[in-house]
Design a protein around this motif. Structure first.
Motif, PDB file in Angstrom:
ATOM      1  N   ALA A   1      28.580  36.036  36.162  1.00  0.00           N
ATOM      2  CA  ALA A   1      29.422  36.880  35.300  1.00  0.00           C
ATOM      3  C   ALA A   1      30.354  37.764  36.111  1.00  0.00           C
ATOM      4  O   ALA A   1      31.420  38.179  35.638  1.00  0.00           O
ATOM      5  CB  ALA A   1      28.547  37.739  34.389  1.00  0.00           C
ATOM      6  N   LYS A   2      29.982  38.056  37.350  1.00  0.00           N
ATOM      7  CA  LYS A   2      30.806  38.944  38.173  1.00  0.00           C
ATOM      8  C   LYS A   2      31.908  38.207  38.911  1.00  0.00           C
ATOM      9  O   LYS A   2      32.818  38.824  39.446  1.00  0.00           O
ATOM     10  CB  LYS A   2      29.903  39.677  39.165  1.00  0.00           C
ATOM     11  N   VAL A   3      31.810  36.882  38.949  1.00  0.00           N
ATOM     12  CA  VAL A   3      32.829  36.082  39.670  1.00  0.00           C
ATOM     13  C   VAL A   3      34.072  36.017  38.784  1.00  0.00           C
ATOM     14  O   VAL A   3      34.216  35.141  37.933  1.00  0.00           O
ATOM     15  CB  VAL A   3      32.300  34.675  40.010  1.00  0.00           C
ATOM     16  N   THR A   4      34.967  36.984  38.955  1.00  0.00           N
ATOM     17  CA  THR A   4      36.218  37.047  38.224  1.00  0.00           C
ATOM     18  C   THR A   4      37.380  37.085  39.195  1.00  0.00           C
ATOM     19  O   THR A   4      37.198  37.342  40.396  1.00  0.00           O
ATOM     20  CB  THR A   4      36.258  38.293  37.324  1.00  0.00           C
ATOM     21  N   ALA A   5      38.577  36.821  38.650  1.00  0.00           N
ATOM     22  CA  ALA A   5      39.766  36.817  39.499  1.00  0.00           C
ATOM     23  C   ALA A   5      40.044  38.192  40.068  1.00  0.00           C
ATOM     24  O   ALA A   5      40.416  38.339  41.245  1.00  0.00           O
ATOM     25  CB  ALA A   5      40.973  36.309  38.709  1.00  0.00           C
ATOM     26  N   GLU A   6      39.838  39.255  39.268  1.00  0.00           N
ATOM     27  CA  GLU A   6      40.109  40.602  39.744  1.00  0.00           C
ATOM     28  C   GLU A   6      39.125  41.009  40.835  1.00  0.00           C
ATOM     29  O   GLU A   6      39.475  41.640  41.832  1.00  0.00           O
ATOM     30  CB  GLU A   6      40.037  41.583  38.576  1.00  0.00           C
ATOM     31  N   GLY A   7      37.834  40.627  40.658  1.00  0.00           N
ATOM     32  CA  GLY A   7      36.860  40.963  41.682  1.00  0.00           C
ATOM     33  C   GLY A   7      37.115  40.232  42.996  1.00  0.00           C
ATOM     34  O   GLY A   7      36.991  40.807  44.080  1.00  0.00           O
ATOM     35  N   ILE A   8      37.493  38.952  42.903  1.00  0.00           N
ATOM     36  CA  ILE A   8      37.794  38.193  44.122  1.00  0.00           C
ATOM     37  C   ILE A   8      39.038  38.743  44.806  1.00  0.00           C
ATOM     38  O   ILE A   8      39.116  38.830  46.035  1.00  0.00           O
ATOM     39  CB  ILE A   8      37.943  36.694  43.780  1.00  0.00           C
ATOM     40  N   ARG A   9      40.042  39.140  43.994  1.00  0.00           N
ATOM     41  CA  ARG A   9      41.267  39.675  44.583  1.00  0.00           C
ATOM     42  C   ARG A   9      40.995  40.939  45.375  1.00  0.00           C
ATOM     43  O   ARG A   9      41.527  41.151  46.467  1.00  0.00           O
ATOM     44  CB  ARG A   9      42.288  39.954  43.474  1.00  0.00           C
ATOM     45  N   ARG A  10      40.136  41.785  44.870  1.00  0.00           N
ATOM     46  CA  ARG A  10      39.824  43.021  45.585  1.00  0.00           C
ATOM     47  C   ARG A  10      38.939  42.763  46.804  1.00  0.00           C
ATOM     48  O   ARG A  10      39.037  43.475  47.809  1.00  0.00           O
ATOM     49  CB  ARG A  10      39.123  43.992  44.644  1.00  0.00           C
ATOM     50  N   ALA A  11      38.091  41.743  46.696  1.00  0.00           N
ATOM     51  CA  ALA A  11      37.171  41.499  47.804  1.00  0.00           C
ATOM     52  C   ALA A  11      37.877  40.903  49.023  1.00  0.00           C
ATOM     53  O   ALA A  11      37.635  41.316  50.166  1.00  0.00           O
ATOM     54  CB  ALA A  11      36.033  40.580  47.349  1.00  0.00           C
ATOM     55  N   VAL A  12      38.755  39.931  48.783  1.00  0.00           N
ATOM     56  CA  VAL A  12      39.417  39.256  49.919  1.00  0.00           C
ATOM     57  C   VAL A  12      40.845  39.743  50.114  1.00  0.00           C
ATOM     58  O   VAL A  12      41.529  39.264  51.022  1.00  0.00           O
ATOM     59  CB  VAL A  12      39.394  37.720  49.705  1.00  0.00           C
ATOM     60  N   ARG A  13      41.305  40.653  49.232  1.00  0.00           N
ATOM     61  CA  ARG A  13      42.658  41.228  49.353  1.00  0.00           C
ATOM     62  C   ARG A  13      43.717  40.135  49.382  1.00  0.00           C
ATOM     63  O   ARG A  13      44.393  39.896  50.384  1.00  0.00           O
ATOM     64  CB  ARG A  13      42.765  42.099  50.599  1.00  0.00           C
ATOM     65  N   THR A  14      43.872  39.471  48.247  1.00  0.00           N
ATOM     66  CA  THR A  14      44.875  38.416  48.123  1.00  0.00           C
ATOM     67  C   THR A  14      45.644  38.612  46.836  1.00  0.00           C
ATOM     68  O   THR A  14      45.412  39.570  46.091  1.00  0.00           O
ATOM     69  CB  THR A  14      44.206  37.032  48.148  1.00  0.00           C
ATOM     70  N   SER A  15      46.553  37.704  46.559  1.00  0.00           N
ATOM     71  CA  SER A  15      47.394  37.809  45.370  1.00  0.00           C
ATOM     72  C   SER A  15      46.632  37.369  44.130  1.00  0.00           C
ATOM     73  O   SER A  15      45.623  36.662  44.229  1.00  0.00           O
ATOM     74  CB  SER A  15      48.654  36.959  45.541  1.00  0.00           C
ATOM     75  N   PRO A  16      47.106  37.785  42.909  1.00  0.00           N
ATOM     76  CA  PRO A  16      46.419  37.364  41.689  1.00  0.00           C
ATOM     77  C   PRO A  16      46.400  35.846  41.509  1.00  0.00           C
ATOM     78  O   PRO A  16      45.425  35.294  40.985  1.00  0.00           O
ATOM     79  CB  PRO A  16      47.215  38.061  40.576  1.00  0.00           C
ATOM     80  N   VAL A  17      47.470  35.149  41.933  1.00  0.00           N
ATOM     81  CA  VAL A  17      47.508  33.685  41.784  1.00  0.00           C
ATOM     82  C   VAL A  17      46.415  33.046  42.638  1.00  0.00           C
ATOM     83  O   VAL A  17      45.659  32.164  42.190  1.00  0.00           O
ATOM     84  CB  VAL A  17      48.905  33.166  42.163  1.00  0.00           C
ATOM     85  N   ASN A  18      46.313  33.466  43.918  1.00  0.00           N
ATOM     86  CA  ASN A  18      45.276  32.915  44.786  1.00  0.00           C
ATOM     87  C   ASN A  18      43.879  33.281  44.283  1.00  0.00           C
ATOM     88  O   ASN A  18      42.939  32.490  44.395  1.00  0.00           O
ATOM     89  CB  ASN A  18      45.455  33.424  46.213  1.00  0.00           C
ATOM     90  N   ALA A  19      43.763  34.501  43.720  1.00  0.00           N
ATOM     91  CA  ALA A  19      42.456  34.918  43.223  1.00  0.00           C
ATOM     92  C   ALA A  19      42.000  34.050  42.064  1.00  0.00           C
ATOM     93  O   ALA A  19      40.815  33.691  41.969  1.00  0.00           O
ATOM     94  CB  ALA A  19      42.508  36.381  42.802  1.00  0.00           C
ATOM     95  N   ARG A  20      42.896  33.669  41.165  1.00  0.00           N
ATOM     96  CA  ARG A  20      42.519  32.796  40.051  1.00  0.00           C
ATOM     97  C   ARG A  20      42.120  31.405  40.544  1.00  0.00           C
ATOM     98  O   ARG A  20      41.171  30.783  40.047  1.00  0.00           O
ATOM     99  CB  ARG A  20      43.672  32.715  39.047  1.00  0.00           C
ATOM    100  N   ALA A  21      42.866  30.897  41.555  1.00  0.00           N
ATOM    101  CA  ALA A  21      42.521  29.584  42.098  1.00  0.00           C
ATOM    102  C   ALA A  21      41.148  29.614  42.783  1.00  0.00           C
ATOM    103  O   ALA A  21      40.328  28.694  42.618  1.00  0.00           O
ATOM    104  CB  ALA A  21      43.596  29.127  43.089  1.00  0.00           C
ATOM    105  N   LEU A  22      40.875  30.689  43.521  1.00  0.00           N
ATOM    106  CA  LEU A  22      39.578  30.813  44.162  1.00  0.00           C
ATOM    107  C   LEU A  22      38.462  30.937  43.126  1.00  0.00           C
ATOM    108  O   LEU A  22      37.353  30.399  43.310  1.00  0.00           O
ATOM    109  CB  LEU A  22      39.576  32.020  45.093  1.00  0.00           C
ATOM    110  N   ARG A  23      38.703  31.676  42.043  1.00  0.00           N
ATOM    111  CA  ARG A  23      37.694  31.812  40.981  1.00  0.00           C
ATOM    112  C   ARG A  23      37.343  30.457  40.396  1.00  0.00           C
ATOM    113  O   ARG A  23      36.162  30.109  40.221  1.00  0.00           O
ATOM    114  CB  ARG A  23      38.236  32.748  39.893  1.00  0.00           C
ATOM    115  N   ASP A  24      38.353  29.629  40.085  1.00  0.00           N
ATOM    116  CA  ASP A  24      38.084  28.316  39.505  1.00  0.00           C
ATOM    117  C   ASP A  24      37.305  27.436  40.475  1.00  0.00           C
ATOM    118  O   ASP A  24      36.373  26.702  40.080  1.00  0.00           O
ATOM    119  CB  ASP A  24      39.401  27.648  39.112  1.00  0.00           C
ATOM    120  N   THR A  25      37.654  27.511  41.763  1.00  0.00           N
ATOM    121  CA  THR A  25      36.961  26.676  42.759  1.00  0.00           C
ATOM    122  C   THR A  25      35.502  27.088  42.901  1.00  0.00           C
ATOM    123  O   THR A  25      34.589  26.242  42.932  1.00  0.00           O
ATOM    124  CB  THR A  25      37.684  26.789  44.104  1.00  0.00           C
TER     125      THR A  25
END
Length: 296
Positions: free
Chosen positions: A262-286
């Motif tokens: 439940a915590k694996v979200t695009a916003e959480g990944i973006r803050r953790a790895v400091r990347t763009s929202p587009v990359n964060a959404r792609a990482l979330r799906d992967t």
């Protein structure tokens, strides 16, 4: 017209007579009430003028004023009428007031009613000063609205001018003027003789010199790129090297290794790895796909 004026005058005189008789009837009651609340002989004698006199003043003000001022005068008239009625009613209920044997400040046996009656009787003179002065000031400053005069002759003349047709107006047609004939007792054609005198030559006027328009060279717009006038602050410059998708995925796996689904979200990944929202959404799906495959 004379009969109408006489009728109005008779009506006013009858009103004055009725008001005078009513004032005399109310005199004893108000005088005894004033004596019961502590007034001396002179004050008790003048007390009826305070109450009933202000009623007459408010009545006159209602005939002069208009709009909100008239409403105010009617309220004052109604309030003092009710107050006079209450005091006359109390005078009729308490026989001791007639012989002035009642104790001072005692108009009723029940204490709350007695306090209310004493407050009413003692506040009427102060109210007469305030409301009477206000009514007189309103009457003195009142300016009646002028009534526009309507002229019947002006309306008739306007209507006549409107109904009148323009074709009825006389039209003056000038007689034609013939250049080659003059009216004489006997019609004789007389031709106008052309002047054979030579015309006087006019002096030749030289044209004024016109200053030539000087062409000025205009500087061509420079196509060279302009250099920046300021320096970019060092804080604004990014010192972090650009990461590849595999590096971003590896960092995301490491950061979210102990995260629940439940915590694996695009916003959480973006803050953790400091990347763009587009990359964060792609990482979330992967990452979600990898976790779903591992669970199966």
């Amino acid at each position: 017209m004379n009969l109408h004026r006489k009728g109005r005058a008779a009506l006013v005189l009858a009103l004055v007579a009725v008001v005078g008789m009513a004032f005399r009837v109310s005199w004893n009651a108000l005088r005894d009430i004033a004596g019961a609340v502590g007034a001396d002989e002179t004050a008790a004698t003048l007390y009826p003028f305070v109450v009933d006199g202000l009623m007459a003043l408010a009545l006159i003000a209602t005939l002069v004023l208009a709009d909100r001022d008239r409403t105010f005068a009617l309220r004052v008239l109604g309030a003092y009428t009710v107050a006079s009625l209450v005091l006359n009613y109390v005078h009729g209920l308490v026989p001791e007031l007639h012989g002035r044997t009642v104790d001072w400040g005692r108009l009723a046996d029940w204490d709350p009613a007695n306090w209310a009656l004493v407050l009413l009787a003692t506040s009427l003179p102060v109210g007469s000063i305030y409301f009477g002065s206000d009514l007189v000031a309103k009457v003195l400053h009142h300016r009646p609205a002028p009534i526009p005069a309507v002229s019947t002759n002006a309306e008739e003349s306007t209507e006549t001018a409107t109904k009148r047709s323009t074709a009825d107006l006389p039209v003056s047609t000038p007689a034609p003027i013939t250049p080659n004939a003059v009216a004489l007792p006997h019609p004789v054609a007389v031709g106008f003789l052309k002047s054979t005198l030579p015309a006087k030559p006019l002096p030749q006027v030289d044209p004024a010199p016109v200053a030539s328009i000087e062409r000025r060279a205009v500087a061509a717009e420079s196509t060279r790129p302009r250099r920046a006038t300021g320096r970019v602050p060092a804080v604004a410059k990014s010192t972090r090297p650009k990461r590849t998708p595999d590096q971003l995925l590896a960092e995301a796996r490491e950061a979210t290794a102990d995260w629940p689904d439940a915590k694996v979200t695009a916003e959480g990944i973006r803050r953790a790895v400091r990347t763009s929202p587009v990359n964060a959404r792609a990482l979330r799906d992967t990452l979600r796909a990898e976790r779903a495959g591992a669970a199966a």
